[in-house]
Design a protein around this motif. Structure first.
Motif, PDB file in Angstrom:
ATOM      1  N   THR A 104     -21.494  21.154  10.321  1.00 44.56           N
ATOM      2  CA  THR A 104     -22.744  21.371   9.421  1.00 44.56           C
ATOM      3  C   THR A 104     -23.849  22.267   9.109  1.00 44.56           C
ATOM      4  N   LYS A 105     -23.117  24.031  10.753  1.00 41.34           N
ATOM      5  CA  LYS A 105     -24.458  24.455  10.842  1.00 41.34           C
ATOM      6  C   LYS A 105     -23.419  25.614  10.759  1.00 41.34           C
ATOM      7  N   ILE A 106     -22.280  25.852  10.230  1.00 40.20           N
ATOM      8  CA  ILE A 106     -21.624  27.128  10.503  1.00 40.20           C
ATOM      9  C   ILE A 106     -21.466  27.823   9.088  1.00 40.20           C
ATOM     10  N   ASP A 107     -21.530  29.399   9.340  1.00 41.39           N
ATOM     11  CA  ASP A 107     -21.651  29.738   7.980  1.00 41.39           C
ATOM     12  C   ASP A 107     -20.547  29.816   7.305  1.00 41.39           C
ATOM     13  N   SER A 108     -20.116  31.118   6.971  1.00 41.46           N
ATOM     14  CA  SER A 108     -18.024  31.786   6.015  1.00 41.46           C
ATOM     15  C   SER A 108     -17.556  30.929   7.299  1.00 41.46           C
ATOM     16  N   LEU A 109     -15.729  30.840   6.308  1.00 43.14           N
ATOM     17  CA  LEU A 109     -14.746  30.768   7.196  1.00 43.14           C
ATOM     18  C   LEU A 109     -14.338  31.276   6.810  1.00 43.14           C
ATOM     19  N   GLU A 110     -13.233  32.516   7.305  1.00 46.85           N
ATOM     20  CA  GLU A 110     -12.295  32.832   6.940  1.00 46.85           C
ATOM     21  C   GLU A 110     -10.876  32.055   7.541  1.00 46.85           C
ATOM     22  N   ALA A 111     -10.224  32.139   6.464  1.00 47.03           N
ATOM     23  CA  ALA A 111      -8.694  31.584   6.349  1.00 47.03           C
ATOM     24  C   ALA A 111      -7.392  31.088   5.475  1.00 47.03           C
ATOM     25  N   ASP A 112      -6.805  31.058   5.683  1.00 49.92           N
ATOM     26  CA  ASP A 112      -5.862  30.834   4.522  1.00 49.92           C
ATOM     27  C   ASP A 112      -5.379  29.014   4.542  1.00 49.92           C
ATOM     28  N   VAL A 113      -5.730  28.458   5.403  1.00 51.03           N
ATOM     29  CA  VAL A 113      -5.598  27.074   5.258  1.00 51.03           C
ATOM     30  C   VAL A 113      -6.351  26.300   6.336  1.00 51.03           C
ATOM     31  N   ILE A 114      -7.121  25.044   5.630  1.00 47.92           N
ATOM     32  CA  ILE A 114      -7.684  24.586   6.461  1.00 47.92           C
ATOM     33  C   ILE A 114      -7.144  23.726   6.262  1.00 47.92           C
ATOM     34  N   ILE A 115      -7.657  22.709   7.752  1.00 49.88           N
ATOM     35  CA  ILE A 115      -7.004  21.183   7.745  1.00 49.88           C
ATOM     36  C   ILE A 115      -8.237  19.961   8.196  1.00 49.88           C
ATOM     37  N   MET A 116      -8.270  19.162   7.700  1.00 48.86           N
ATOM     38  CA  MET A 116      -9.650  18.193   8.642  1.00 48.86           C
ATOM     39  C   MET A 116      -9.477  17.029   8.011  1.00 48.86           C
ATOM     40  N   ASN A 117     -10.298  16.242   9.075  1.00 46.44           N
ATOM     41  CA  ASN A 117      -9.922  14.689   9.212  1.00 46.44           C
ATOM     42  C   ASN A 117     -11.547  14.728   9.416  1.00 46.44           C
ATOM     43  N   PRO A 118     -12.722  14.599   8.804  1.00 49.15           N
ATOM     44  CA  PRO A 118     -13.837  14.872   8.920  1.00 49.15           C
ATOM     45  C   PRO A 118     -14.308  13.429   9.116  1.00 49.15           C
ATOM     46  N   PRO A 119     -15.189  13.130   9.725  1.00 44.89           N
ATOM     47  CA  PRO A 119     -16.401  11.631   9.372  1.00 44.89           C
ATOM     48  C   PRO A 119     -15.574  11.242   7.856  1.00 44.89           C
ATOM     49  N   PHE A 120     -16.052  10.059   7.943  1.00 50.69           N
ATOM     50  CA  PHE A 120     -15.711   9.874   7.001  1.00 50.69           C
ATOM     51  C   PHE A 120     -16.996   9.836   5.771  1.00 50.69           C
ATOM     52  N   GLY A 121     -18.888   9.765   6.377  1.00 47.38           N
ATOM     53  CA  GLY A 121     -19.965   9.392   6.110  1.00 47.38           C
ATOM     54  C   GLY A 121     -20.560   8.647   5.996  1.00 47.38           C
ATOM     55  N   THR A 122     -19.700   7.254   7.190  1.00 43.72           N
ATOM     56  CA  THR A 122     -20.145   5.877   6.495  1.00 43.72           C
ATOM     57  C   THR A 122     -21.195   6.230   8.029  1.00 43.72           C
ATOM     58  N   ARG A 123     -21.111   7.148   9.155  1.00 48.01           N
ATOM     59  CA  ARG A 123     -22.335   7.267  10.235  1.00 48.01           C
ATOM     60  C   ARG A 123     -23.366   8.477   9.401  1.00 48.01           C
ATOM     61  N   ALA A 124     -22.611   9.087   9.589  1.00 47.58           N
ATOM     62  CA  ALA A 124     -23.390  10.603   9.266  1.00 47.58           C
ATOM     63  C   ALA A 124     -23.226  11.442   7.327  1.00 47.58           C
ATOM     64  N   VAL A 125     -24.447  10.317   7.083  1.00 45.06           N
ATOM     65  CA  VAL A 125     -24.327  10.161   5.573  1.00 45.06           C
ATOM     66  C   VAL A 125     -23.583  11.722   4.814  1.00 45.06           C
ATOM     67  N   HIS A 126     -22.957  11.689   4.257  1.00 44.86           N
ATOM     68  CA  HIS A 126     -22.885  12.967   3.209  1.00 44.86           C
ATOM     69  C   HIS A 126     -21.593  13.983   4.363  1.00 44.86           C
ATOM     70  N   ALA A 127     -21.212  13.687   5.673  1.00 40.66           N
ATOM     71  CA  ALA A 127     -20.474  14.555   6.141  1.00 40.66           C
ATOM     72  C   ALA A 127     -19.563  15.163   5.211  1.00 40.66           C
ATOM     73  N   ASP A 128     -18.885  14.143   5.064  1.00 36.61           N
ATOM     74  CA  ASP A 128     -17.217  13.990   4.258  1.00 36.61           C
ATOM     75  C   ASP A 128     -18.005  15.327   3.230  1.00 36.61           C
ATOM     76  N   ARG A 129     -18.352  15.024   2.473  1.00 34.73           N
ATOM     77  CA  ARG A 129     -18.406  15.796   1.514  1.00 34.73           C
ATOM     78  C   ARG A 129     -19.177  17.738   2.255  1.00 34.73           C
ATOM     79  N   LEU A 130     -20.150  17.724   3.213  1.00 35.69           N
ATOM     80  CA  LEU A 130     -20.552  18.774   3.899  1.00 35.69           C
ATOM     81  C   LEU A 130     -19.110  19.476   3.914  1.00 35.69           C
ATOM     82  N   PHE A 131     -18.214  18.617   5.154  1.00 39.05           N
ATOM     83  CA  PHE A 131     -17.456  19.566   5.479  1.00 39.05           C
ATOM     84  C   PHE A 131     -16.558  20.183   4.760  1.00 39.05           C
ATOM     85  N   LEU A 132     -16.619  19.196   3.802  1.00 43.95           N
ATOM     86  CA  LEU A 132     -15.666  20.255   2.308  1.00 43.95           C
ATOM     87  C   LEU A 132     -16.132  21.266   1.971  1.00 43.95           C
ATOM     88  N   SER A 133     -17.905  21.157   2.065  1.00 51.71           N
ATOM     89  CA  SER A 133     -18.711  22.193   1.502  1.00 51.71           C
ATOM     90  C   SER A 133     -18.171  23.614   2.324  1.00 51.71           C
TER      91      SER A 133
END
Ligand code: SAH
Length: 209
Positions: free
Chosen positions: A115-144
């Protein structure tokens, strides 16, 4: 060329979290689900620069390398997992025996809060992020953090899918493929009472419009 079954079989033998941290939503992706998602984007993975957000044990990034990715950068906040990731990379290299070059050398682990990193350079991003049940909105923050990357593969709670897909659409990423699965949340965490709880999860592939 690796088959989907061979991929799932190899991934099923990777080591998983020994003492999962509930606060970080450390739920390992089952190998068949990981293989399903990666198989869907196998064409895009060839020679790709891949970023794995919240890489945990490394399963998704390792799978991407087995399907021909050029390089994977895995971000993980829990530094205590680095020996587990290293063990998995060493093991997979023993199994595939250098056929694909060293998998371990193509995987860089970065210990950082996504949640604290700047921009990423990639062709493909893969993730199984926290679903946001414990850290609220973690899922959308990861997607952002993935906005602007041509192909984004992720797993989300089905109950949050419509909201997240709508939000992604506004950022210029269309939901190109999805598949509903039943995802086990293992009861190794103290806040769970049942031995094994299943949650409805949707596998998603977003492409840039
Ligand atoms: N990608 C792995 C792990 C999924 S569980 C798999 O598919 O099996 C979610 C992972 O995200 C955990 O390893 C957890 O430690 C990590 N995580 C949670 N919050 C994070 C954050 N803010 N930054 C980086 N990693 C985080």
């Amino acid at each position: 060329m690796m088959t989907k079954n061979a991929l799932a079989m190899l991934l099923s033998r990777l080591a998983v979290f020994e003492q999962p941290v509930a606060r970080l939503e450390q739920y390992p992706t089952p190998s068949d689900i990981a293989a399903d998602l990666l198989w869907e984007v196998r064409g895009e993975l060839i020679d790709a620069r891949v970023v794995d957000l919240g890489c945990g044990t490394g399963i998704l990034g390792i799978g991407a390398l087995l399907l021909g990715a050029r390089h994977v950068c895995g971000y993980e906040v829990d530094g205590s997992l680095s020996s587990l990731v290293k063990r998995n990379l060493d093991w997979i290299d023993e199994q595939v025996g250098g056929e694909l070059g060293s998998i371990g050398e193509k995987f860089s682990l970065v210990i950082a809060d996504v949640t604290k990193i700047d921009s990423l350079e990639a062709d493909v991003i893969i993730m199984n992020p926290p679903f946001g049940t414990r850290a609220v909105h973690a899922d959308r923050l990861f997607l952002s953090k993935a906005i602007g990357v041509p192909v984004i593969c992720s797993l989300h709670k089905t109950s949050t899918m419509d909201y997240l897909a709508g939000w992604m659409e506004k950022q210029g990423h269309r939901l190109a493929w999805k598949k509903a699965v039943s995802f086990p949340l293992k009861a190794t965490m103290d806040h769970h009472t049942k031995t094994r709880q299943m949650t409805d999860v949707t596998l998603c592939v977003f492409t840039q419009v």
